[in-house]
Scaffold this motif. Structure first.
Motif, PDB file in Angstrom:
ATOM      1  N   ARG A  74     131.437  94.288 -60.865  1.00 33.24           N
ATOM      2  CA  ARG A  74     132.523  94.787 -60.026  1.00 33.24           C
ATOM      3  C   ARG A  74     133.294  95.900 -60.724  1.00 33.24           C
ATOM      4  O   ARG A  74     133.245  96.038 -61.947  1.00 33.24           O
ATOM      5  N   ALA A  75     133.980  96.686 -59.909  1.00 31.47           N
ATOM      6  CA  ALA A  75     134.885  97.730 -60.389  1.00 31.47           C
ATOM      7  C   ALA A  75     135.795  98.095 -59.228  1.00 31.47           C
ATOM      8  O   ALA A  75     135.409  97.972 -58.059  1.00 31.47           O
ATOM      9  N   PRO A  76     137.012  98.563 -59.521  1.00 30.40           N
ATOM     10  CA  PRO A  76     137.949  98.912 -58.445  1.00 30.40           C
ATOM     11  C   PRO A  76     137.371  99.978 -57.517  1.00 30.40           C
ATOM     12  O   PRO A  76     136.786 100.964 -57.971  1.00 30.40           O
ATOM     13  N   GLY A  77     137.513  99.752 -56.200  1.00 31.52           N
ATOM     14  CA  GLY A  77     137.087 100.731 -55.219  1.00 31.52           C
ATOM     15  C   GLY A  77     135.590 100.868 -55.043  1.00 31.52           C
ATOM     16  O   GLY A  77     135.121 101.794 -54.388  1.00 31.52           O
ATOM     17  N   LYS A  78     134.824  99.942 -55.625  1.00 35.18           N
ATOM     18  CA  LYS A  78     133.359 100.009 -55.512  1.00 35.18           C
ATOM     19  C   LYS A  78     132.811  98.732 -54.901  1.00 35.18           C
ATOM     20  O   LYS A  78     133.395  97.655 -55.066  1.00 35.18           O
ATOM     21  N   VAL A  79     131.698  98.873 -54.214  1.00 36.99           N
ATOM     22  CA  VAL A  79     130.967  97.704 -53.750  1.00 36.99           C
ATOM     23  C   VAL A  79     130.580  96.897 -54.986  1.00 36.99           C
ATOM     24  O   VAL A  79     130.182  97.460 -56.003  1.00 36.99           O
ATOM     25  N   GLY A  80     130.746  95.578 -54.917  1.00 36.66           N
ATOM     26  CA  GLY A  80     130.338  94.708 -56.012  1.00 36.66           C
ATOM     27  C   GLY A  80     129.004  94.054 -55.694  1.00 36.66           C
ATOM     28  O   GLY A  80     128.559  94.048 -54.541  1.00 36.66           O
ATOM     29  N   TYR A  81     128.374  93.510 -56.721  1.00 35.85           N
ATOM     30  CA  TYR A  81     127.075  92.870 -56.544  1.00 35.85           C
ATOM     31  C   TYR A  81     127.032  91.565 -57.306  1.00 35.85           C
ATOM     32  O   TYR A  81     127.560  91.459 -58.415  1.00 35.85           O
ATOM     33  N   VAL A  82     126.384  90.572 -56.710  1.00 34.03           N
ATOM     34  CA  VAL A  82     126.064  89.340 -57.412  1.00 34.03           C
ATOM     35  C   VAL A  82     124.564  89.352 -57.647  1.00 34.03           C
ATOM     36  O   VAL A  82     123.778  89.580 -56.719  1.00 34.03           O
ATOM     37  N   LEU A  83     124.197  89.167 -58.898  1.00 32.07           N
ATOM     38  CA  LEU A  83     122.793  89.118 -59.289  1.00 32.07           C
ATOM     39  C   LEU A  83     122.532  87.792 -59.979  1.00 32.07           C
ATOM     40  O   LEU A  83     123.426  87.229 -60.623  1.00 32.07           O
ATOM     41  N   GLY A  84     121.326  87.292 -59.865  1.00 33.50           N
ATOM     42  CA  GLY A  84     120.991  86.022 -60.497  1.00 33.50           C
ATOM     43  C   GLY A  84     119.507  85.902 -60.776  1.00 33.50           C
ATOM     44  O   GLY A  84     118.759  86.867 -60.695  1.00 33.50           O
ATOM     45  N   ARG A  85     119.117  84.676 -61.116  1.00 35.54           N
ATOM     46  CA  ARG A  85     117.728  84.361 -61.465  1.00 35.54           C
ATOM     47  C   ARG A  85     117.316  85.048 -62.761  1.00 35.54           C
ATOM     48  O   ARG A  85     116.174  85.473 -62.904  1.00 35.54           O
ATOM     49  N   PHE A  86     118.256  85.156 -63.696  1.00 41.86           N
ATOM     50  CA  PHE A  86     117.956  85.752 -64.992  1.00 41.86           C
ATOM     51  C   PHE A  86     117.556  84.692 -65.998  1.00 41.86           C
ATOM     52  O   PHE A  86     117.998  83.544 -65.926  1.00 41.86           O
ATOM     53  N   THR A  87     116.742  85.084 -66.957  1.00 38.44           N
ATOM     54  CA  THR A  87     116.508  84.279 -68.141  1.00 38.44           C
ATOM     55  C   THR A  87     117.677  84.600 -69.075  1.00 38.44           C
ATOM     56  O   THR A  87     117.973  85.778 -69.289  1.00 38.44           O
ATOM     57  N   PRO A  88     118.363  83.611 -69.603  1.00 42.32           N
ATOM     58  CA  PRO A  88     119.565  83.897 -70.386  1.00 42.32           C
ATOM     59  C   PRO A  88     119.245  84.400 -71.798  1.00 42.32           C
ATOM     60  O   PRO A  88     119.377  83.686 -72.786  1.00 42.32           O
ATOM     61  N   ASP A  89     118.826  85.667 -71.856  1.00 47.13           N
ATOM     62  CA  ASP A  89     118.445  86.234 -73.150  1.00 47.13           C
ATOM     63  C   ASP A  89     118.891  87.690 -73.247  1.00 47.13           C
ATOM     64  O   ASP A  89     119.424  88.253 -72.287  1.00 47.13           O
ATOM     65  N   GLU A  90     118.671  88.286 -74.405  1.00 49.74           N
ATOM     66  CA  GLU A  90     119.146  89.649 -74.640  1.00 49.74           C
ATOM     67  C   GLU A  90     118.406  90.686 -73.801  1.00 49.74           C
ATOM     68  O   GLU A  90     118.973  91.717 -73.455  1.00 49.74           O
ATOM     69  N   GLU A  91     117.171  90.431 -73.446  1.00 51.51           N
ATOM     70  CA  GLU A  91     116.434  91.367 -72.592  1.00 51.51           C
ATOM     71  C   GLU A  91     117.109  91.468 -71.212  1.00 51.51           C
ATOM     72  O   GLU A  91     117.318  92.568 -70.693  1.00 51.51           O
ATOM     73  N   ALA A  92     117.467  90.336 -70.639  1.00 49.99           N
ATOM     74  CA  ALA A  92     118.168  90.333 -69.354  1.00 49.99           C
ATOM     75  C   ALA A  92     119.548  90.968 -69.505  1.00 49.99           C
ATOM     76  O   ALA A  92     119.967  91.770 -68.662  1.00 49.99           O
ATOM     77  N   ALA A  93     120.241  90.642 -70.584  1.00 52.95           N
ATOM     78  CA  ALA A  93     121.578  91.187 -70.817  1.00 52.95           C
ATOM     79  C   ALA A  93     121.533  92.712 -70.917  1.00 52.95           C
ATOM     80  O   ALA A  93     122.392  93.405 -70.364  1.00 52.95           O
ATOM     81  N   ARG A  94     120.522  93.243 -71.580  1.00 50.92           N
ATOM     82  CA  ARG A  94     120.400  94.701 -71.722  1.00 50.92           C
ATOM     83  C   ARG A  94     120.152  95.348 -70.355  1.00 50.92           C
ATOM     84  O   ARG A  94     120.750  96.378 -70.026  1.00 50.92           O
ATOM     85  N   ALA A  95     119.308  94.759 -69.535  1.00 47.98           N
ATOM     86  CA  ALA A  95     119.046  95.299 -68.200  1.00 47.98           C
ATOM     87  C   ALA A  95     120.323  95.279 -67.362  1.00 47.98           C
ATOM     88  O   ALA A  95     120.637  96.256 -66.666  1.00 47.98           O
TER      89      ALA A  95
END
Length: 136
Positions: A74-95
């Motif tokens: 999210r950010a002020p004045g912008k459409v926000g997004y919910v994303l999921g189904r990630f593997t909880p690791d640094e590769e997902a975090a970087r993406a």
């Protein structure tokens, strides 16, 4: 429910209580997937100055439990997004953070598909309009 005020700039809000997997709430060390994803996001953010403008925030349960591990971008004045189904690791975090950099630089929250990191494709659950607006 209590609300805690946080910086309202561009942010990745991660669910810190998400399940680790379909089968288990926690990993072998007793840590939930959401907590692992928060830790990975913080580690990756600290590793690269490109992510300095993106806050990593956390809260319990984004109510997207079947789509763990989830984040709200999210950010002020912008459409926000919910994303999921990630593997909880640094590769997902970087993406996630790579996408967040493009998102923060966008006019209204729309990032051209050509700029999407491979690691976020297929992970979008919903988009949310900013307060006082609807998307066209």
């Amino acid at each position: 429910m209590m609300l805690t005020q946080v910086d309202d700039g561009p942010a990745v809000v991660a669910c810190n209580t998400c399940r680790h997997s379909d089968e288990s709430r926690q990993d072998a060390e007793g840590i939930r997937g959401g907590a692992r994803l928060v830790a990975a996001l913080e580690t990756v953010k600290a590793s690269d100055d490109r992510y300095a403008g993106i806050a990593v925030q956390q809260m319990p349960c984004l109510f997207a439990c079947t789509d763990f591990c989830t984040i709200h971008l999210r950010a002020p004045g912008k459409v926000g997004y919910v994303l999921g189904r990630f593997t909880p690791d640094e590769e997902a975090a970087r993406a996630i953070l790579d996408y967040a950099v493009h998102y923060a630089a966008s006019d209204h929250g729309r990032v051209p598909f050509s700029q999407w990191p491979q690691g976020v494709k297929g992970h979008f659950i919903t988009r949310t309009p900013p307060a006082g607006f609807v998307a066209e």
